[in-house]
Design a protein around this motif. Sequence first.
Motif, PDB file in Angstrom:
ATOM      1  N   ILE A 103      42.832 115.246   8.933  1.00  0.00           N
ATOM      2  CA  ILE A 103      43.641 114.057   8.614  1.00  0.00           C
ATOM      3  C   ILE A 103      43.017 113.456   7.280  1.00  0.00           C
ATOM      4  O   ILE A 103      42.118 113.150   7.256  1.00  0.00           O
ATOM      5  N   PRO A 104      44.160 113.121   6.501  1.00  0.00           N
ATOM      6  CA  PRO A 104      43.626 112.501   5.272  1.00  0.00           C
ATOM      7  C   PRO A 104      42.997 111.189   5.502  1.00  0.00           C
ATOM      8  O   PRO A 104      43.285 110.451   6.370  1.00  0.00           O
ATOM      9  N   SER A 105      42.162 110.917   4.557  1.00  0.00           N
ATOM     10  CA  SER A 105      41.332 109.492   4.602  1.00  0.00           C
ATOM     11  C   SER A 105      42.196 108.430   4.597  1.00  0.00           C
ATOM     12  O   SER A 105      42.085 107.214   5.177  1.00  0.00           O
ATOM     13  N   ASN A 106      43.657 108.511   3.918  1.00  0.00           N
ATOM     14  CA  ASN A 106      44.460 107.392   3.937  1.00  0.00           C
ATOM     15  C   ASN A 106      45.545 107.253   4.690  1.00  0.00           C
ATOM     16  O   ASN A 106      46.728 106.947   4.231  1.00  0.00           O
ATOM     17  N   ALA A 107      45.504 108.310   5.805  1.00  0.00           N
ATOM     18  CA  ALA A 107      46.506 108.261   6.967  1.00  0.00           C
ATOM     19  C   ALA A 107      46.623 106.881   7.560  1.00  0.00           C
ATOM     20  O   ALA A 107      45.822 106.084   7.548  1.00  0.00           O
ATOM     21  N   PHE A 108      47.868 106.547   7.756  1.00  0.00           N
ATOM     22  CA  PHE A 108      48.302 105.203   8.039  1.00  0.00           C
ATOM     23  C   PHE A 108      47.836 105.049   9.680  1.00  0.00           C
ATOM     24  O   PHE A 108      48.762 105.643  10.430  1.00  0.00           O
ATOM     25  N   ARG A 109      46.821 104.204   9.861  1.00  0.00           N
ATOM     26  CA  ARG A 109      46.566 103.946  11.454  1.00  0.00           C
ATOM     27  C   ARG A 109      47.548 103.265  12.231  1.00  0.00           C
ATOM     28  O   ARG A 109      48.072 101.953  11.582  1.00  0.00           O
ATOM     29  N   ALA A 110      47.866 103.848  13.422  1.00  0.00           N
ATOM     30  CA  ALA A 110      49.180 103.111  14.082  1.00  0.00           C
ATOM     31  C   ALA A 110      48.895 102.675  15.474  1.00  0.00           C
ATOM     32  O   ALA A 110      49.546 101.952  15.950  1.00  0.00           O
ATOM     33  N   GLY A 111      47.716 102.835  15.891  1.00  0.00           N
ATOM     34  CA  GLY A 111      47.431 102.669  17.368  1.00  0.00           C
ATOM     35  C   GLY A 111      46.172 103.185  17.678  1.00  0.00           C
ATOM     36  O   GLY A 111      45.149 103.718  16.709  1.00  0.00           O
ATOM     37  N   VAL A 112      45.742 102.990  19.070  1.00  0.00           N
ATOM     38  CA  VAL A 112      44.575 103.557  19.677  1.00  0.00           C
ATOM     39  C   VAL A 112      44.868 103.970  21.135  1.00  0.00           C
ATOM     40  O   VAL A 112      45.431 103.578  21.764  1.00  0.00           O
ATOM     41  N   GLU A 113      44.216 104.942  21.393  1.00  0.00           N
ATOM     42  CA  GLU A 113      44.353 105.589  22.894  1.00  0.00           C
ATOM     43  C   GLU A 113      43.132 105.851  23.476  1.00  0.00           C
ATOM     44  O   GLU A 113      42.287 106.776  22.656  1.00  0.00           O
ATOM     45  N   SER A 114      42.784 105.406  24.272  1.00  0.00           N
ATOM     46  CA  SER A 114      41.026 105.361  24.788  1.00  0.00           C
ATOM     47  C   SER A 114      40.005 105.344  23.762  1.00  0.00           C
ATOM     48  O   SER A 114      38.970 105.900  23.770  1.00  0.00           O
ATOM     49  N   GLY A 115      40.297 104.385  23.023  1.00  0.00           N
ATOM     50  CA  GLY A 115      39.349 104.002  21.950  1.00  0.00           C
ATOM     51  C   GLY A 115      39.412 105.011  20.585  1.00  0.00           C
ATOM     52  O   GLY A 115      38.690 104.760  19.723  1.00  0.00           O
ATOM     53  N   THR A 116      40.311 106.100  20.513  1.00  0.00           N
ATOM     54  CA  THR A 116      40.478 106.798  19.516  1.00  0.00           C
ATOM     55  C   THR A 116      41.596 106.488  18.536  1.00  0.00           C
ATOM     56  O   THR A 116      42.715 106.073  19.162  1.00  0.00           O
ATOM     57  N   ALA A 117      41.384 106.636  17.325  1.00  0.00           N
ATOM     58  CA  ALA A 117      42.589 106.302  16.224  1.00  0.00           C
ATOM     59  C   ALA A 117      43.630 107.087  16.684  1.00  0.00           C
ATOM     60  O   ALA A 117      43.655 108.338  16.701  1.00  0.00           O
ATOM     61  N   MET A 118      45.100 106.558  16.285  1.00  0.00           N
ATOM     62  CA  MET A 118      46.266 107.382  16.502  1.00  0.00           C
ATOM     63  C   MET A 118      46.957 107.103  15.139  1.00  0.00           C
ATOM     64  O   MET A 118      47.114 105.865  14.710  1.00  0.00           O
ATOM     65  N   TYR A 119      47.726 108.174  14.870  1.00  0.00           N
ATOM     66  CA  TYR A 119      48.402 108.045  13.445  1.00  0.00           C
ATOM     67  C   TYR A 119      49.777 108.629  13.459  1.00  0.00           C
ATOM     68  O   TYR A 119      49.909 109.137  14.774  1.00  0.00           O
ATOM     69  N   ILE A 120      50.715 108.317  12.756  1.00  0.00           N
ATOM     70  CA  ILE A 120      52.134 108.613  13.058  1.00  0.00           C
ATOM     71  C   ILE A 120      52.287 110.029  12.326  1.00  0.00           C
ATOM     72  O   ILE A 120      52.026 110.293  11.142  1.00  0.00           O
ATOM     73  N   CYS A 121      52.903 111.054  12.960  1.00  0.00           N
ATOM     74  CA  CYS A 121      53.397 112.151  12.719  1.00  0.00           C
ATOM     75  C   CYS A 121      54.753 112.290  12.623  1.00  0.00           C
ATOM     76  O   CYS A 121      55.300 111.706  13.321  1.00  0.00           O
ATOM     77  N   ARG A 122      55.155 113.594  12.124  1.00  0.00           N
ATOM     78  CA  ARG A 122      56.511 113.917  12.376  1.00  0.00           C
ATOM     79  C   ARG A 122      56.536 115.496  12.198  1.00  0.00           C
ATOM     80  O   ARG A 122      55.692 116.161  11.508  1.00  0.00           O
ATOM     81  N   GLY A 123      57.328 116.175  12.951  1.00  0.00           N
ATOM     82  CA  GLY A 123      57.659 117.609  12.837  1.00  0.00           C
ATOM     83  C   GLY A 123      58.768 118.110  13.481  1.00  0.00           C
ATOM     84  O   GLY A 123      59.627 117.089  13.677  1.00  0.00           O
ATOM     85  N   HIS A 124      59.093 119.179  13.673  1.00  0.00           N
ATOM     86  CA  HIS A 124      60.347 119.747  14.067  1.00  0.00           C
ATOM     87  C   HIS A 124      60.132 120.337  15.614  1.00  0.00           C
ATOM     88  O   HIS A 124      59.051 121.075  15.928  1.00  0.00           O
ATOM     89  N   VAL A 125      61.109 119.820  16.460  1.00  0.00           N
ATOM     90  CA  VAL A 125      61.362 120.582  17.775  1.00  0.00           C
ATOM     91  C   VAL A 125      62.758 120.930  17.894  1.00  0.00           C
ATOM     92  O   VAL A 125      63.742 120.112  17.756  1.00  0.00           O
ATOM     93  N   LEU A 126      63.054 122.111  18.193  1.00  0.00           N
ATOM     94  CA  LEU A 126      64.267 122.627  18.506  1.00  0.00           C
ATOM     95  C   LEU A 126      65.260 122.415  17.152  1.00  0.00           C
ATOM     96  O   LEU A 126      66.197 121.793  17.313  1.00  0.00           O
ATOM     97  N   GLY A 127      64.556 122.255  15.815  1.00  0.00           N
ATOM     98  CA  GLY A 127      65.303 122.173  14.712  1.00  0.00           C
ATOM     99  C   GLY A 127      65.554 120.695  14.211  1.00  0.00           C
ATOM    100  O   GLY A 127      66.208 120.378  13.491  1.00  0.00           O
ATOM    101  N   VAL A 128      65.068 119.882  15.139  1.00  0.00           N
ATOM    102  CA  VAL A 128      65.140 118.355  14.972  1.00  0.00           C
ATOM    103  C   VAL A 128      63.946 117.615  14.365  1.00  0.00           C
ATOM    104  O   VAL A 128      62.760 118.155  15.117  1.00  0.00           O
ATOM    105  N   ARG A 129      63.735 117.108  13.260  1.00  0.00           N
ATOM    106  CA  ARG A 129      62.737 116.522  12.738  1.00  0.00           C
ATOM    107  C   ARG A 129      62.579 115.211  13.371  1.00  0.00           C
ATOM    108  O   ARG A 129      63.428 114.193  13.453  1.00  0.00           O
TER     109      ARG A 129
END
Length: 164
Positions: A103-129
Amino acid sequence: MSLYYYLLFVFINLLMCSYASGIWVSASGGVIPDGAVIGGVDNENRPLFVVRARVDDNVVPGKLVTTFAYSHIPWYGKEIQRAQYEVLINGPNRWVPCRGKNIPSNAFRAGVESGTAMYICRGHVLGVRTVGKVHSGYGICYLPFAGNEHSISAYEILVEDANC
């Protein structure tokens, strides 16, 4: 340069960098404020907006399509819905390739789950981004799609510009 002008310069730069980093605006009912960040499109070419929502004591990134009144959040194998959510507006909109825990150091932090940082990602599922979350402890992009949480190890991650 006088101290006054120096402090004014620093203050203006802090404001600009804070604004460039985006702000989270509370919303519900499918409402999307002006300036919302688009992270992808659904299978009908409708924009998917970057959102986050509270799940128990966690703040988890996800997506929103305006035709639905709920945000869609990846959560323990399922795609769950939340009526109350926050929309990222005027935020970064630069996505870079990522794999696993690199994970890049400049990744945009968007939340927290059980005390661990969460970031925003995107990817493809069944051809949909689509948009989801990266749990920094696992280095996996979890995507809500068709009622399930899908996991991928190669994805794009939202980053902030390095000049702020």
